[in-house]
Write a protein that holds these residues in place. Structure first.
Motif, PDB file in Angstrom:
ATOM      1  N   VAL A 329       0.862  -1.180   0.000  1.00 47.53           N
ATOM      2  CA  VAL A 329       0.000   0.000   0.000  1.00 47.53           C
ATOM      3  C   VAL A 329       0.896   1.227   0.000  1.00 47.53           C
ATOM      4  N   TYR A 330       0.617   2.170  -0.900  1.00 51.06           N
ATOM      5  CA  TYR A 330       1.413   3.394  -0.989  1.00 51.06           C
ATOM      6  C   TYR A 330       0.520   4.603  -0.698  1.00 51.06           C
ATOM      7  N   GLY A 331       1.080   5.568   0.039  1.00 56.36           N
ATOM      8  CA  GLY A 331       0.314   6.753   0.386  1.00 56.36           C
ATOM      9  C   GLY A 331       1.192   7.971   0.575  1.00 56.36           C
ATOM     10  N   THR A 332       0.557   9.087   0.881  1.00 57.21           N
ATOM     11  CA  THR A 332       1.256  10.354   1.045  1.00 57.21           C
ATOM     12  C   THR A 332       0.883  11.015   2.366  1.00 57.21           C
ATOM     13  N   CYS A 333       1.828  11.740   2.934  1.00 57.58           N
ATOM     14  CA  CYS A 333       1.601  12.564   4.119  1.00 57.58           C
ATOM     15  C   CYS A 333       1.741  14.029   3.732  1.00 57.58           C
ATOM     16  N   PHE A 334       0.784  14.815   4.126  1.00 58.63           N
ATOM     17  CA  PHE A 334       0.749  16.226   3.760  1.00 58.63           C
ATOM     18  C   PHE A 334       1.816  17.032   4.502  1.00 58.63           C
ATOM     19  N   ASN A 335       2.095  16.677   5.744  1.00 59.88           N
ATOM     20  CA  ASN A 335       3.070  17.398   6.572  1.00 59.88           C
ATOM     21  C   ASN A 335       4.179  16.452   7.035  1.00 59.88           C
ATOM     22  N   GLY A 336       5.124  17.023   7.775  1.00 64.65           N
ATOM     23  CA  GLY A 336       6.175  16.231   8.391  1.00 64.65           C
ATOM     24  C   GLY A 336       7.219  15.771   7.394  1.00 64.65           C
ATOM     25  N   GLY A 337       7.912  14.717   7.758  1.00 64.13           N
ATOM     26  CA  GLY A 337       9.008  14.229   6.954  1.00 64.13           C
ATOM     27  C   GLY A 337      10.310  14.896   7.316  1.00 64.13           C
ATOM     28  N   ALA A 338      11.402  14.426   6.747  1.00 61.48           N
ATOM     29  CA  ALA A 338      12.733  14.924   7.088  1.00 61.48           C
ATOM     30  C   ALA A 338      12.891  16.407   6.807  1.00 61.48           C
ATOM     31  N   ASN A 339      12.162  16.925   5.792  1.00 56.79           N
ATOM     32  CA  ASN A 339      12.314  18.327   5.405  1.00 56.79           C
ATOM     33  C   ASN A 339      11.077  19.167   5.703  1.00 56.79           C
ATOM     34  N   SER A 340      10.113  18.563   6.429  1.00 57.41           N
ATOM     35  CA  SER A 340       8.852  19.242   6.780  1.00 57.41           C
ATOM     36  C   SER A 340       8.034  19.628   5.555  1.00 57.41           C
ATOM     37  N   PHE A 341       8.202  18.891   4.445  1.00 59.64           N
ATOM     38  CA  PHE A 341       7.418  19.097   3.230  1.00 59.64           C
ATOM     39  C   PHE A 341       6.597  17.865   2.874  1.00 59.64           C
ATOM     40  N   GLY A 342       6.275  17.048   3.882  1.00 63.98           N
ATOM     41  CA  GLY A 342       5.509  15.851   3.626  1.00 63.98           C
ATOM     42  C   GLY A 342       6.368  14.702   3.157  1.00 63.98           C
ATOM     43  N   SER A 343       5.722  13.569   2.888  1.00 61.17           N
ATOM     44  CA  SER A 343       6.473  12.367   2.503  1.00 61.17           C
ATOM     45  C   SER A 343       5.583  11.393   1.739  1.00 61.17           C
ATOM     46  N   ILE A 344       6.243  10.414   1.124  1.00 60.57           N
ATOM     47  CA  ILE A 344       5.582   9.288   0.472  1.00 60.57           C
ATOM     48  C   ILE A 344       6.026   8.028   1.198  1.00 60.57           C
ATOM     49  N   TYR A 345       5.083   7.121   1.456  1.00 62.65           N
ATOM     50  CA  TYR A 345       5.412   5.948   2.242  1.00 62.65           C
ATOM     51  C   TYR A 345       4.838   4.681   1.603  1.00 62.65           C
ATOM     52  N   SER A 346       5.345   3.543   2.064  1.00 60.95           N
ATOM     53  CA  SER A 346       4.809   2.249   1.672  1.00 60.95           C
ATOM     54  C   SER A 346       4.516   1.441   2.926  1.00 60.95           C
ATOM     55  N   TYR A 347       3.552   0.530   2.777  1.00 60.98           N
ATOM     56  CA  TYR A 347       3.235  -0.384   3.879  1.00 60.98           C
ATOM     57  C   TYR A 347       3.005  -1.772   3.291  1.00 60.98           C
ATOM     58  N   ASP A 348       3.689  -2.770   3.852  1.00 62.23           N
ATOM     59  CA  ASP A 348       3.560  -4.141   3.400  1.00 62.23           C
ATOM     60  C   ASP A 348       2.645  -4.898   4.370  1.00 62.23           C
ATOM     61  N   PRO A 349       1.421  -5.261   3.943  1.00 62.34           N
ATOM     62  CA  PRO A 349       0.494  -5.955   4.844  1.00 62.34           C
ATOM     63  C   PRO A 349       0.982  -7.341   5.272  1.00 62.34           C
ATOM     64  N   VAL A 350       1.822  -7.967   4.455  1.00 64.33           N
ATOM     65  CA  VAL A 350       2.298  -9.316   4.773  1.00 64.33           C
ATOM     66  C   VAL A 350       3.288  -9.288   5.927  1.00 64.33           C
ATOM     67  N   THR A 351       4.218  -8.334   5.880  1.00 66.16           N
ATOM     68  CA  THR A 351       5.256  -8.263   6.910  1.00 66.16           C
ATOM     69  C   THR A 351       5.001  -7.181   7.950  1.00 66.16           C
ATOM     70  N   ASN A 352       3.894  -6.434   7.768  1.00 69.37           N
ATOM     71  CA  ASN A 352       3.572  -5.325   8.667  1.00 69.37           C
ATOM     72  C   ASN A 352       4.727  -4.328   8.756  1.00 69.37           C
ATOM     73  N   THR A 353       5.286  -3.989   7.575  1.00 69.48           N
ATOM     74  CA  THR A 353       6.454  -3.113   7.500  1.00 69.48           C
ATOM     75  C   THR A 353       6.078  -1.784   6.870  1.00 69.48           C
ATOM     76  N   TYR A 354       6.391  -0.701   7.576  1.00 69.26           N
ATOM     77  CA  TYR A 354       6.173   0.663   7.097  1.00 69.26           C
ATOM     78  C   TYR A 354       7.519   1.266   6.707  1.00 69.26           C
ATOM     79  N   ALA A 355       7.563   2.006   5.601  1.00 67.22           N
ATOM     80  CA  ALA A 355       8.818   2.639   5.185  1.00 67.22           C
ATOM     81  C   ALA A 355       8.522   3.980   4.510  1.00 67.22           C
ATOM     82  N   THR A 356       9.299   4.999   4.845  1.00 72.33           N
ATOM     83  CA  THR A 356       9.265   6.263   4.112  1.00 72.33           C
ATOM     84  C   THR A 356      10.120   6.089   2.862  1.00 72.33           C
ATOM     85  N   ILE A 357       9.539   6.342   1.682  1.00 70.58           N
ATOM     86  CA  ILE A 357      10.290   6.111   0.445  1.00 70.58           C
ATOM     87  C   ILE A 357      10.670   7.408  -0.258  1.00 70.58           C
ATOM     88  N   ASP A 358      10.109   8.541   0.175  1.00 65.63           N
ATOM     89  CA  ASP A 358      10.582   9.830  -0.325  1.00 65.63           C
ATOM     90  C   ASP A 358      10.156  10.929   0.629  1.00 65.63           C
TER      91      ASP A 358
END
Length: 462
Positions: A329-358
């Protein structure tokens, strides 16, 4: 059946490259001119490539998810582009990197669109503006991509809803459904409405009250004959709800109330994953009150909190999620992130793993409102020889048989809906089997180790 067949005549196929899918999206600010960017990244994240800097010519800030088309282009809308800087409907050609403004919005036509365009069975694009029109409260519109003619279908007025913040969807009955954030006859909590293209009839199907949910954002999701959606507030504790709507009876059913700890104030869509599980995010609530990622199992009404957001990885999620062919599952965050300009993330339902990808920034773009799509632009698509893999009957009622007539079993068969969203994935283990699908039109991508091909299916539900 007539509606489904007509829909398939103008069905826009997912167009894969040889073997590579990508994620496409847009940032609402930043880039060379400060008005956002269009980008592509690898499935799984990485190799983000900026393809266009918004703000040049008639282009403006994009806040809506792309609508992919065959022939290397997609449609979208901005909130500040066009001749009158009120937003526009555009076409972007990936081959030439050419942005073309097709219609410039103004106060009278309606402006500030916040949801995606939708391709209906009549070949037209439908959408909503959150402002403008005769009453200044937004409009429902139709756009003919063959003539670039924009037509206002309904101007919101309060009693019939006002200030929509999302898009529309066409249900199996042929009607167009959408929501408004306020208005209606039950205390101003917003409405579910329908538009019948056959009779040009607008109807308020349901008015929200505080107890069953208040202020719906986003776009309804059709699954299993129902429309599923979210409200920003209301419900048992006032933190928002997840609901189901039956278009055949205009009946609303509250399925889940958020309580703050497990999320609050959802502002996105529900996205269908595998096995009847819906995914979405709440913009607030959770352990640190920065929002949560969650799933809802329609088979047993089970809500599961999957991830608590925090400011460093991204916060305030609100866009449409993408359930991709890699099962993530891929999604976006409007705020936050390393530069405070939001982020793009992935979530793997099989392994229950969340990762910021940009992490968004001002150079490449940031502050994403819209969701991502999985898409690969090519010149054409190879139709499968029916003597190799056969699907029957076609059209079908709901159940479709398949038979691998010759050669090796495919590695996988992926089923995509008209918006290019993954509906289901099948890994054949025998030469025969069966698919069961909801009414609609589908593209099936059949993959072997050394090749890929496709077929089209029509499911009537009758």
């Amino acid at each position: 059946m007539r509606h489904v067949l007509l829909s398939c005549l103008c069905f826009l196929l997912l167009q894969p490259t040889a073997y590579t899918q990508h994620l496409w999206g847009c940032y609402s600010i930043g880039g060379t001119y400060g008005a956002g960017t269009f980008f592509r990244m690898d499935l799984g994240g990485g190799n983000l490539t900026r393809y266009f800097n918004c703000g040049v010519g008639d282009s403006g800030s994009p806040q809506t998810t792309f609508l992919p088309q065959p022939g290397n282009f997609y449609y979208g809308m901005t909130v500040s582009g066009g001749q009158y800087v009120r937003g526009d409907i555009y076409r972007f050609d990936v081959s030439s990197l050419q942005y073309t403004s097709l219609f410039s919005m103004d106060t009278a036509s309606g402006y500030y669109p916040r949801g995606p365009l939708y391709k209906a069975g009549d070949g037209n694009l439908y959408g909503l503006t959150s402002n403008g029109g005769a009453n200044g409260l937004g409009v429902l519109f139709r756009f003919d991509p063959s003539t670039n003619v924009y037509t206002k279908l309904h101007e919101f007025d309060g009693p019939t809803g006002q200030y929509p913040d999302g898009g529309v969807v066409q249900a199996a009955n042929g009607k167009i459904y959408g929501m408004t954030t306020t208005g209606g006859s039950a205390g101003g909590g917003g409405v579910i409405f329908s538009w019948d293209p056959a009779t040009s009839t607008y109807l308020v199907e349901y008015s929200f009250s505080f107890s069953d949910g208040f202020t719906p954002f986003g776009t309804l999701t059709e699954y299993n004959g129902y429309l599923w959606g979210l409200t920003f507030g209301g419900g048992a504790t006032g933190n928002g709800t997840l609901f189901r709507f039956d278009p055949s009876t205009s009946t609303h059913l509250l399925k889940y109330s958020f309580d703050g700890t497990n999320g609050s104030a959802p502002q996105g869509n529900l996205t269908l994953g595998a096995n009847g599980i819906l995914y979405s995010a709440a913009s607030q609530g959770g352990t640190d009150s920065y929002g949560v990622l969650f799933s809802f199992d329609t088979n047993n009404d089970q809500y599961t909190l999957l991830h608590d957001f925090d400011p460093l990885e991204g916060s305030r999620p609100r866009g449409q999620l993408c359930y991709a062919s890699d099962g993530k599952v891929y999604g976006t965050c409007f705020n936050g992130g390393a530069n405070s300009f939001g982020s793009i993330y992935s979530y793997d339902p099989v392994t229950n793993t969340y990762a910021t990808i940009d992490d968004g920034d001002f150079t490449d773009g940031g502050t994403p409102y819209a969701g991502l799509i999985e898409y690969a632009f090519t010149i054409g698509i190879e139709e499968t020889d029916p003597n190799v893999v056969r699907f029957f009957p076609n059209p079908a009622s709901r159940k479709i048989n398949y038979a691998v007539e010759t050669g090796a079993l495919p590695d996988q068969i992926r089923v995509y809906d008209p918006l290019g969203r993954l509906y289901s994935t099948l890994v054949p283990v025998t030469n025969t089997g069966m698919l069961e699908l909801e009414p609609g039109c589908y593209t099936l991508l059949i993959d072997w180790t050394d090749r890929r091909s496709s077929q089209r299916l029509v499911v009537t539900g009758e």
